[in-house]
Design an enzyme around this catalytic site. Structure first.
Site: not given
Ligand code: ADP
Ligand code: IOM
Length: 346
Positions: A262, A298
């Site tokens: 992704t 999300r």
């Molecule tokens: P990714 O780093 O792959 O985008 P996640 O969706 O798991 O991973 O998000 C990681 C962390 O970043 C989570 O704790 C989320 O709450 C935080 N986060 C994501 N977007 C924001 C935002 N716009 N403001 C504050 N925290 C954020």
């Molecule tokens: N990138 C990853 N963490 N995610 C797409 C896992 C999944 O839900 O398959």
């Protein structure tokens, strides 16, 4: 080791892996190995054992995308709408025209965060890396980060031996790794935990780098409010410095190479945490707009979490075959459309 059994998926598993993995594909690939020793069974384990997987497959190295192409190409085409003859171009230069804040009064957007993933060109990905290689990355990357100056200057906090006090503070700031994440665990990304992992952040907490999480580097710029341009400009500056210091895994077809398909291409997820109280009551219209602008919804604790108190994480879904700047334009346009629709729905 290949086990020659076609995986059994749970009935609630809605992953792209389950959708695209046929017996024919499985049996044509399950005795192959990349030069890092990575197998199809390792690649798909996370999606097989975790019914909540959205995608469910990880690469062990660049070679995985070639050797296991019959399954990766289908998933890449489905997720990114990107074909095997398409190519990727990166553009991390902040446009001179910038972007105005889509929420100048600060009524809707709580915070903005943009992250990119990067992996070193001469290493396997985290799913197939050895402890020695992982530790070497930590030491090289943290050394460069500790030398940053100006707005980006800060401190590095290794997970191994982290004090109670640092750990509590990083958890409160929502910066800490998701320890024990079952998706990463099954993908082999938590091996030798916590060795080789750590977090760097600048003094203002607007620039962060996670070392050896899902990718070897997760470079993050974030701040309160909706100034997407300022967040991107900081990220772009930091990525330029790190790209001078390291050679990152990249090719013209798939862009920046990441462990999860992704994230291929830009490896960028630009998100806003946004309150949309009226739209939240009509998810059909909400999702119609996010689909139109290729955005993903999300929850506020990240992937696989739920929205809380009417706050959503809205980000670009596509990352491949479109530049960083164009993705941000799409996020800007989409967020503006969501805010306008929320106002109309009053
Ligand atoms: P990714 O780093 O792959 O985008 P996640 O969706 O798991 O991973 O998000 C990681 C962390 O970043 C989570 O704790 C989320 O709450 C935080 N986060 C994501 N977007 C924001 C935002 N716009 N403001 C504050 N925290 C954020
Ligand atoms: N990138 C990853 N963490 N995610 C797409 C896992 C999944 O839900 O398959």
């Amino acid at each position: 080791m290949p086990n020659n059994d076609f995986p059994v998926f749970g009935s609630t598993n809605n992953s792209l892996l389950k959708k695209h993995l046929t017996k024919e594909i499985y049996y044509s690939l399950n005795d192959l190995k990349t030069s890092s020793g990575f197998t199809l069974d390792q690649a798909i384990k996370s999606g097989v054992v975790n019914d909540g997987s959205n995608v469910g497959i990880y690469a062990g190295d660049l070679e995985s995308y070639k050797i296991f192409a019959p399954i990766f190409d289908k998933i890449i085409a489905d997720y990114h709408n990107f074909s095997t003859s398409d190519s990727h171009t990166s553009d991390l230069t902040p446009p001179e025209s910038g972007w105005a804040n889509p929420d100048p009064e600060g009524k809707y957007i709580i915070s903005t965060r943009i992250r990119v993933g990067r992996n070193l060109a001469d290493m396997p990905l985290g799913t197939a890396i050895s402890k020695e290689q992982r530790d070497e990355i930590e030491s090289k990357v943290s050394a460069i980060l500790k030398g940053l100056t100006g707005e980006l200057a800060g401190d590095y906090y290794p997970l191994a031996g982290m004090s109670e006090e640092d750990s509590t503070r990083l958890i409160e700031d929502h910066f800490l790794f998701k320890a024990g994440d079952k998706y990463l665990e099954a993908a082999g990304l938590n091996r030798d935990w916590p060795s080789g992992r750590g977090i760097f952040h600048n003094h203002d907490k607007t620039f962060l780098v996670l070392i050896n999480e899902e990718d070897q580097l997760r470079i993050i710029s974030m701040q309160n409010g909706g100034d997407i341009f300022q967040v991107f400009s900081r990220l772009s500056k930091a990525v330029a410095i790190l790209s001078d210091a390291f050679s990152f895994l990249y090719n013209d077809h798939l862009g920046f190479i990441t462990s999860c398909p992704t994230n291929l291409g830009t490896a960028m997820r630009a998100s806003v945490h946004i309150k949309l109280p009226n739209l939240a009551k009509n998810m059909e219209i909400f999702e119609k707009i996010t689909d139109e602008y290729f955005l993903q919804i999300r929850g506020i604790h990240g992937e696989h979490s739920e929205s809380e108190e009417g706050i959503f994480d809205i980000s670009n879904k596509r990352r491949l075959g479109i530049s960083e700047v164009d993705l941000l334009q799409g996020l800007y346009d989409g967020v503006l459309a969501l805010i306008n629709m929320d106002k109309e729905a009053v």
